[in-house]
Design an enzyme around this catalytic site. Structure first.
Site, PDB file in Angstrom:
ATOM      1  N   GLY A  58     -18.620  43.768  -2.452  1.00 44.60           N
ATOM      2  CA  GLY A  58     -17.750  43.495  -3.588  1.00 44.60           C
ATOM      3  C   GLY A  58     -16.977  44.738  -3.974  1.00 44.60           C
ATOM      4  N   SER A  60     -17.460  46.606  -6.552  1.00 42.98           N
ATOM      5  CA  SER A  60     -18.308  47.645  -7.150  1.00 42.98           C
ATOM      6  C   SER A  60     -19.757  47.561  -6.712  1.00 42.98           C
ATOM      7  CB  SER A  60     -18.245  47.563  -8.682  1.00 42.98           C
ATOM      8  OG  SER A  60     -18.659  46.286  -9.129  1.00 42.98           O
ATOM      9  N   LYS A  87     -24.258  44.231  -1.401  1.00 46.64           N
ATOM     10  CA  LYS A  87     -25.460  43.399  -1.350  1.00 46.64           C
ATOM     11  C   LYS A  87     -25.754  43.066   0.092  1.00 46.64           C
ATOM     12  CE  LYS A  87     -27.439  39.650  -4.020  1.00 46.64           C
ATOM     13  NZ  LYS A  87     -27.172  38.640  -5.074  1.00 46.64           N
ATOM     14  N   TYR A 114      -6.414  26.034  -1.106  1.00 46.45           N
ATOM     15  CA  TYR A 114      -5.327  27.005  -0.984  1.00 46.45           C
ATOM     16  C   TYR A 114      -4.343  26.582   0.109  1.00 46.45           C
ATOM     17  CZ  TYR A 114      -6.900  30.914  -3.952  1.00 46.45           C
ATOM     18  OH  TYR A 114      -7.225  31.725  -5.003  1.00 46.45           O
ATOM     19  N   GLY A 125     -10.375  35.074  -1.654  1.00 45.63           N
ATOM     20  CA  GLY A 125     -11.446  36.024  -1.399  1.00 45.63           C
ATOM     21  C   GLY A 125     -12.556  35.401  -0.568  1.00 45.63           C
ATOM     22  N   ASP A 167     -15.624  36.057  -0.386  1.00 53.49           N
ATOM     23  CA  ASP A 167     -16.864  35.820  -1.124  1.00 53.49           C
ATOM     24  C   ASP A 167     -16.825  34.478  -1.848  1.00 53.49           C
ATOM     25  OD1 ASP A 167     -14.847  36.801  -2.776  1.00 53.49           O
ATOM     26  OD2 ASP A 167     -16.185  38.085  -3.959  1.00 53.49           O
ATOM     27  N   THR A 206     -15.866  47.082 -34.064  1.00 54.79           N
ATOM     28  CA  THR A 206     -14.787  46.804 -33.116  1.00 54.79           C
ATOM     29  C   THR A 206     -15.345  46.529 -31.722  1.00 54.79           C
ATOM     30  OG1 THR A 206     -13.249  48.161 -34.375  1.00 54.79           O
ATOM     31  CG2 THR A 206     -12.662  47.692 -32.100  1.00 54.79           C
TER      32      THR A 206
END
Length: 245
Positions: free
Chosen positions: A8, A10, A13, A91, A98, A100, A175
């Site tokens: 991915g 970040s 796996k 698509y 992607g 994944d 905030t």
């Protein structure tokens, strides 16, 4: 032994087919070589390496170099197809999707053959719908929690947000709480609205499956029934490669 690697933006796996649990680690491109050397040091040499990569060519090259240097294996990079055993990609150009997302859809639909809403909580959050007959209806992509936080930190003056300070969806009293809870509520509202409205449109119930590194943060917040499969992408890779037989 066949090794499956889901790269991915970040998180990395991996799992050997047949093992009961997968392994994962956050990574940076700058330290990836060292991280692989540490994480995969004791890994048995695989007979084949399959990779689903959405992180770009530099990361792909680093992982490929490791596989060739340490195991003498040239990795197979998995791709999105227009049709897989009756599952039809919505698509027009499947190459834009992607890999994944496609692997998660393959795994979910192959397991249930049901009307599904597949949600992957990654760096980006993806939501895909597929009917029991295999028709992928399309999906949605929105920023994950960290991306939302980074965007707001970058484009708002005088505000430094740490969405990790809270974990709920109630009205915030700071905030950071307002922004973190608002982001979570937006994600949940989208998922639940998609499932509800799609169910009305197609006159059916959609089974929700969640996966991805950020899924744990939403498990207690979703009000609709769901199943959590942390290895959905890896399972799809095994199916597409034929290694699940």
């Amino acid at each position: 032994m066949t090794l499956f690697v889901d790269i991915g933006n970040s998180r990395l796996k991996w799992s050997a087919y047949g093992q009961r649990r997968s392994h994962s680690a956050l990574y940076t491109v700058a330290t990836l070589r060292e991280q692989l050397a540490s994480a995969w040091k004791g890994l048995q040499s695989p007979e084949a390496v399959y990779i689903a990569n959405v992180a770009g060519t530099e990361v792909a090259d680093i992982v490929s170099q490791y596989s060739r240097a340490n195991w003498n294996r040239e990795p197979v990079f998995m791709a999105v197809s227009k049709n897989f055993h009756g599952l039809v990609n919505a698509y027009e150009d499947s190459r834009q999707m992607g890999v994944d997302r496609w692997m998660a859809l393959v795994a979910g639909w192959s397991a249930y053959k049901d009307n599904l809403c597949v949600v992957d909580f990654g760096t980006a959050i993806t939501v895909d719908l597929v009917l029991a007959d295999g028709r992928h209806l399309g999906g949605y992509i929105l920023p994950g929690m960290q991306l939302m936080q980074d965007l707001l930190n970058r484009h708002t003056y005088g505000i430094k947000i740490d969405a990790g300070e809270s974990s709920g969806i109630n009205p915030g009293r700071s905030t950071s709480e307002c922004l973190g809870n608002g982001a979570r509520l937006a994600v949940i509202a989208l998922i639940e609205r998609v499932v509800k409205e799609s169910g009305k449109e197609y006159d059916c119930d959609f089974k929700c499956i969640i996966t991805g590194g950020g899924a744990d943060a939403f498990r207690g917040l979703l009000t609709l029934p769901f199943e959590h499969d942390q290895d959905l992408v890896l399972r799809g890779m095994a199916i597409v490669s034929g290694d699940d037989q």
